[in-house]
Design a protein around this motif. Structure first.
Motif, PDB file in Angstrom:
ATOM      1  N   ARG A  79     -16.793   7.224  52.409  1.00  0.00           N
ATOM      2  CA  ARG A  79     -15.562   7.353  51.626  1.00  0.00           C
ATOM      3  C   ARG A  79     -15.699   6.584  50.303  1.00  0.00           C
ATOM      4  NH1 ARG A  79     -10.279   6.059  54.510  1.00  0.00           N
ATOM      5  NH2 ARG A  79      -9.973   8.279  54.534  1.00  0.00           N
ATOM      6  N   ASN A  80     -16.249   5.363  50.375  1.00  0.00           N
ATOM      7  CA  ASN A  80     -16.455   4.565  49.159  1.00  0.00           C
ATOM      8  C   ASN A  80     -17.398   5.268  48.206  1.00  0.00           C
ATOM      9  OD1 ASN A  80     -14.789   2.606  50.187  1.00  0.00           O
ATOM     10  ND2 ASN A  80     -16.447   1.284  50.876  1.00  0.00           N
ATOM     11  N   SER A 100     -16.424  10.298  42.498  1.00  0.00           N
ATOM     12  CA  SER A 100     -15.247  10.904  41.890  1.00  0.00           C
ATOM     13  C   SER A 100     -14.832  10.152  40.631  1.00  0.00           C
ATOM     14  CB  SER A 100     -14.092  10.934  42.895  1.00  0.00           C
ATOM     15  OG  SER A 100     -12.945  11.480  42.298  1.00  0.00           O
ATOM     16  N   LYS A 101     -14.866   8.820  40.686  1.00  0.00           N
ATOM     17  CA  LYS A 101     -14.531   8.020  39.514  1.00  0.00           C
ATOM     18  C   LYS A 101     -15.525   8.259  38.393  1.00  0.00           C
ATOM     19  CE  LYS A 101     -12.285   4.318  42.092  1.00  0.00           C
ATOM     20  NZ  LYS A 101     -12.400   2.938  42.557  1.00  0.00           N
ATOM     21  N   GLU A 102     -16.804   8.366  38.745  1.00  0.00           N
ATOM     22  CA  GLU A 102     -17.830   8.616  37.732  1.00  0.00           C
ATOM     23  C   GLU A 102     -17.622   9.996  37.111  1.00  0.00           C
ATOM     24  OE1 GLU A 102     -20.153   6.609  36.370  1.00  0.00           O
ATOM     25  OE2 GLU A 102     -19.181   5.046  37.540  1.00  0.00           O
ATOM     26  N   LYS A 103     -17.219  10.967  37.911  1.00  0.00           N
ATOM     27  CA  LYS A 103     -16.978  12.313  37.390  1.00  0.00           C
ATOM     28  C   LYS A 103     -15.820  12.292  36.396  1.00  0.00           C
ATOM     29  CE  LYS A 103     -16.034  17.050  38.832  1.00  0.00           C
ATOM     30  NZ  LYS A 103     -15.722  17.923  39.956  1.00  0.00           N
ATOM     31  N   ARG A 104     -14.744  11.587  36.755  1.00  0.00           N
ATOM     32  CA  ARG A 104     -13.613  11.480  35.827  1.00  0.00           C
ATOM     33  C   ARG A 104     -14.025  10.763  34.554  1.00  0.00           C
ATOM     34  NH1 ARG A 104     -10.595  10.214  40.692  1.00  0.00           N
ATOM     35  NH2 ARG A 104     -10.775   8.023  40.122  1.00  0.00           N
ATOM     36  N   LYS A 105     -14.872   9.764  34.678  1.00  0.00           N
ATOM     37  CA  LYS A 105     -15.343   9.025  33.510  1.00  0.00           C
ATOM     38  C   LYS A 105     -16.158   9.945  32.602  1.00  0.00           C
ATOM     39  CE  LYS A 105     -17.643   4.720  32.270  1.00  0.00           C
ATOM     40  NZ  LYS A 105     -18.332   3.543  32.793  1.00  0.00           N
ATOM     41  N   ARG A 106     -17.045  10.764  33.196  1.00  0.00           N
ATOM     42  CA  ARG A 106     -17.838  11.698  32.394  1.00  0.00           C
ATOM     43  C   ARG A 106     -16.933  12.699  31.687  1.00  0.00           C
ATOM     44  NH1 ARG A 106     -21.243  11.542  36.986  1.00  0.00           N
ATOM     45  NH2 ARG A 106     -20.348  13.484  37.733  1.00  0.00           N
ATOM     46  N   GLU A 107     -15.878  13.149  32.373  1.00  0.00           N
ATOM     47  CA  GLU A 107     -14.944  14.087  31.760  1.00  0.00           C
ATOM     48  C   GLU A 107     -14.235  13.442  30.570  1.00  0.00           C
ATOM     49  OE1 GLU A 107     -12.464  15.352  34.988  1.00  0.00           O
ATOM     50  OE2 GLU A 107     -14.022  16.638  35.835  1.00  0.00           O
ATOM     51  N   ARG A 108     -13.865  12.155  30.702  1.00  0.00           N
ATOM     52  CA  ARG A 108     -13.229  11.450  29.583  1.00  0.00           C
ATOM     53  C   ARG A 108     -14.195  11.297  28.416  1.00  0.00           C
ATOM     54  NH1 ARG A 108     -11.204   8.046  33.774  1.00  0.00           N
ATOM     55  NH2 ARG A 108     -12.741   6.486  33.190  1.00  0.00           N
ATOM     56  N   VAL A 109     -15.463  11.034  28.728  1.00  0.00           N
ATOM     57  CA  VAL A 109     -16.472  10.898  27.673  1.00  0.00           C
ATOM     58  C   VAL A 109     -16.645  12.231  26.953  1.00  0.00           C
ATOM     59  CG1 VAL A 109     -18.943  10.530  27.257  1.00  0.00           C
ATOM     60  CG2 VAL A 109     -17.686   8.942  28.705  1.00  0.00           C
TER      61      VAL A 109
END
Length: 134
Positions: free
Chosen positions: A4-5, A11-20
Protein backbone atom coordinates in the motif's frame (compact mmCIF):
# COMPACT_ATOMS: atom_id res chain seq x y z
CA UNK A 1 1.00 -2.57 4.29
CA UNK A 2 4.29 -2.18 2.44
CA UNK A 3 2.54 -2.68 -0.90
CA UNK A 4 0.00 0.00 0.00
CA UNK A 5 2.85 2.39 0.88
CA UNK A 6 4.57 1.59 -2.40
CA UNK A 7 1.37 2.20 -4.37
CA UNK A 8 0.78 5.48 -2.50
CA UNK A 9 4.35 6.56 -3.24
CA UNK A 10 4.02 5.71 -6.95
CA UNK A 11 0.69 7.55 -7.07
CA UNK A 12 2.27 10.63 -5.49
CA UNK A 13 5.14 10.49 -7.96
CA UNK A 14 2.65 10.24 -10.84
CA UNK A 15 0.80 13.32 -9.61
CA UNK A 16 4.12 15.12 -9.24
CA UNK A 17 5.08 14.26 -12.84
CA UNK A 18 1.69 15.52 -14.02
CA UNK A 19 2.28 18.83 -12.18
CA UNK A 20 5.73 19.11 -13.75
CA UNK A 21 4.26 18.49 -17.21
CA UNK A 22 1.60 21.13 -16.59
CA UNK A 23 4.26 23.60 -15.44
CA UNK A 24 6.31 22.87 -18.55
CA UNK A 25 3.31 23.45 -20.80
CA UNK A 26 2.58 26.68 -18.96
CA UNK A 27 6.21 27.84 -19.30
CA UNK A 28 6.27 27.06 -23.01
CA UNK A 29 2.94 28.83 -23.48
CA UNK A 30 4.17 31.88 -21.63
CA UNK A 31 7.33 31.87 -23.75
CA UNK A 32 5.32 31.74 -26.95
CA UNK A 33 2.98 34.52 -25.78
CA UNK A 34 5.93 36.65 -24.68
CA UNK A 35 7.67 36.12 -28.01
CA UNK A 36 4.52 37.02 -29.91
CA UNK A 37 4.08 40.17 -27.82
CA UNK A 38 7.67 41.23 -28.32
CA UNK A 39 7.50 40.53 -32.05
CA UNK A 40 4.29 42.51 -32.38
CA UNK A 41 5.75 45.42 -30.43
CA UNK A 42 8.89 45.46 -32.52
CA UNK A 43 7.03 45.21 -35.81
CA UNK A 44 4.87 48.22 -34.97
CA UNK A 45 7.66 50.29 -33.48
CA UNK A 46 8.69 53.38 -35.46
CA UNK A 47 12.21 52.16 -36.35
CA UNK A 48 14.00 51.41 -39.58
CA UNK A 49 13.46 47.96 -41.08
CA UNK A 50 17.09 46.95 -40.51
CA UNK A 51 16.95 47.94 -36.82
CA UNK A 52 13.62 46.19 -36.40
CA UNK A 53 14.96 42.96 -37.94
CA UNK A 54 18.07 43.08 -35.74
CA UNK A 55 15.99 43.67 -32.61
CA UNK A 56 13.59 40.93 -33.62
CA UNK A 57 16.49 38.52 -34.17
CA UNK A 58 18.02 39.37 -30.76
CA UNK A 59 14.69 38.93 -29.00
CA UNK A 60 14.07 35.60 -30.77
CA UNK A 61 17.51 34.31 -29.77
CA UNK A 62 17.00 35.47 -26.16
CA UNK A 63 13.55 33.88 -26.01
CA UNK A 64 14.87 30.60 -27.46
CA UNK A 65 17.69 30.55 -24.90
CA UNK A 66 15.25 31.24 -22.07
CA UNK A 67 13.00 28.41 -23.23
CA UNK A 68 15.99 26.04 -23.54
CA UNK A 69 17.14 26.92 -20.03
CA UNK A 70 13.65 26.38 -18.63
CA UNK A 71 13.32 23.02 -20.39
CA UNK A 72 16.78 21.93 -19.15
CA UNK A 73 15.83 22.81 -15.57
CA UNK A 74 12.53 20.96 -15.85
CA UNK A 75 14.19 17.89 -17.37
CA UNK A 76 16.72 17.88 -14.54
CA UNK A 77 13.92 18.14 -11.99
CA UNK A 78 12.04 15.25 -13.61
CA UNK A 79 15.21 13.14 -13.81
CA UNK A 80 16.01 13.86 -10.16
CA UNK A 81 12.45 12.91 -9.17
CA UNK A 82 12.63 9.72 -11.22
CA UNK A 83 15.97 8.79 -9.66
CA UNK A 84 14.59 9.46 -6.18
CA UNK A 85 11.49 7.36 -6.91
CA UNK A 86 13.62 4.53 -8.29
CA UNK A 87 15.79 4.59 -5.17
CA UNK A 88 12.72 4.54 -2.91
CA UNK A 89 11.22 1.61 -4.81
CA UNK A 90 14.56 -0.21 -4.63
CA UNK A 91 14.70 0.37 -0.87
CA UNK A 92 11.16 -0.96 -0.44
CA UNK A 93 11.97 -4.04 -2.52
CA UNK A 94 15.11 -4.70 -0.46
CA UNK A 95 13.10 -4.28 2.74
CA UNK A 96 10.42 -6.70 1.52
CA UNK A 97 13.10 -9.19 0.45
CA UNK A 98 14.78 -8.97 3.86
CA UNK A 99 11.50 -9.51 5.66
CA UNK A 100 10.65 -12.42 3.38
CA UNK A 101 13.96 -14.08 4.15
CA UNK A 102 13.36 -13.54 7.87
CA UNK A 103 9.90 -15.12 7.65
CA UNK A 104 11.32 -18.08 5.70
CA UNK A 105 13.95 -18.62 8.40
CA UNK A 106 11.34 -18.37 11.17
CA UNK A 107 9.14 -20.94 9.39
CA UNK A 108 12.08 -23.29 8.86
CA UNK A 109 13.16 -22.97 12.51
CA UNK A 110 9.57 -23.47 13.71
CA UNK A 111 9.16 -26.52 11.51
CA UNK A 112 12.39 -27.99 12.90
CA UNK A 113 11.23 -27.38 16.48
CA UNK A 114 7.83 -28.96 15.78
CA UNK A 115 9.52 -32.00 14.24
CA UNK A 116 11.71 -32.39 17.33
CA UNK A 117 8.67 -32.04 19.60
CA UNK A 118 6.79 -34.70 17.61
CA UNK A 119 9.72 -37.10 17.83
CA UNK A 120 10.06 -36.53 21.60
CA UNK A 121 6.33 -36.99 22.09
CA UNK A 122 6.36 -40.19 20.02
CA UNK A 123 9.31 -41.48 22.04
CA UNK A 124 7.55 -40.62 25.31
CA UNK A 125 4.39 -42.39 24.17
CA UNK A 126 6.42 -45.42 23.09
CA UNK A 127 8.19 -45.52 26.47
CA UNK A 128 4.87 -45.23 28.31
CA UNK A 129 3.35 -48.02 26.20
CA UNK A 130 6.37 -50.23 26.85
CA UNK A 131 6.06 -49.60 30.60
CA UNK A 132 2.33 -50.34 30.50
CA UNK A 133 2.86 -53.60 28.55
CA UNK A 134 5.49 -54.88 31.01
Amino acid sequence: MILRNLLDFVSKEKRKRERVKAAQKFAVGMGVVAAAGVATGILFAPKLGKETRENLKKKAVNTAETIKDTVRKKVKTVNDSAAHAAQEVSNVIKDVHGKTESVKKDIKDGCHEITQDIHKTAENISNELNKAVK
